[in-house]
Scaffold this motif. Sequence first.
Motif, PDB file in Angstrom:
ATOM      1  N   GLN A  40      -7.836  -1.535   0.196  1.00 36.17           N
ATOM      2  CA  GLN A  40      -6.815  -1.055   0.823  1.00 36.17           C
ATOM      3  C   GLN A  40      -7.027  -0.496   1.975  1.00 36.17           C
ATOM      4  O   GLN A  40      -6.361  -1.131   3.300  1.00 36.17           O
ATOM      5  CB  GLN A  40      -5.765  -0.002   0.220  1.00 36.17           C
TER       6      GLN A  40
ATOM      7  N   ILE B 256       0.727  -1.288  -0.047  1.00 32.47           N
ATOM      8  CA  ILE B 256      -0.010  -0.053   0.054  1.00 32.47           C
ATOM      9  C   ILE B 256       0.835   1.169   0.006  1.00 32.47           C
ATOM     10  O   ILE B 256       1.680   1.423   0.810  1.00 32.47           O
ATOM     11  CB  ILE B 256      -0.948  -0.214   1.255  1.00 32.47           C
TER      12      ILE B 256
ATOM     13  N   ARG C  14      -1.705   5.021   3.135  1.00 33.81           N
ATOM     14  CA  ARG C  14      -1.556   4.822   4.423  1.00 33.81           C
ATOM     15  C   ARG C  14      -1.764   5.793   5.416  1.00 33.81           C
ATOM     16  O   ARG C  14      -2.497   5.507   6.268  1.00 33.81           O
ATOM     17  CB  ARG C  14      -0.183   4.175   4.531  1.00 33.81           C
TER      18      ARG C  14
END
Length: 184
Positions: free
Chosen positions: A40, A3, A8
């Motif tokens: 994600q 990711i 993030r």
Amino acid sequence: MLIPKKNRNEVYKYLFKGVLYAKKDYNLPKHPEIDVPNLQVIKLMQSFKSKEYVRESFAWMHYYWYLTNDGIEYLRTYLNLPSEIVPATLKKSAKPLGRPMGGPPGGDRPPRGPRFEGGDRPRFGDREGYRGGPPRGAPGEFGDKAGAPAEFQPSFRGSGGRPGFGRGGGGGGYGSGSARPALE
């Protein structure tokens, strides 16, 4: 799953508010609140759940994640936040003041009906005569609604007087009834 750090950070900043949700749709191109693919978000929270940084609940095809104290500490160190900053779910909200303790009773409620002191209170209000018919007499005096006649003898043997059906009638060979032949 790899990711990007930008994604993030976006998820972590949103999570630091205290609660994060996501629809259980792995093909959704973007999370409704964050500009990150939904997959994600779900995978990041799955990782946080395994580390016990969040508590997960699931209802109506949506995941809900709530930060734990360990998760708050981790996000503070990851996002370089001071300890004075706390998630919105931990902030104490100012409770709205209701009526003052010495205020008038009832506040903005309408006044109650009259109070009945003594014996002039109606016993059943508007339900007078609810059962219909004349009022009943003393116990044992039934008036028109009498019970069964004294000579009534109910029989639960079924049609034709066949014993052995029903509870404990001895049918099927496992009860104690007359269906079993006597040994002589």
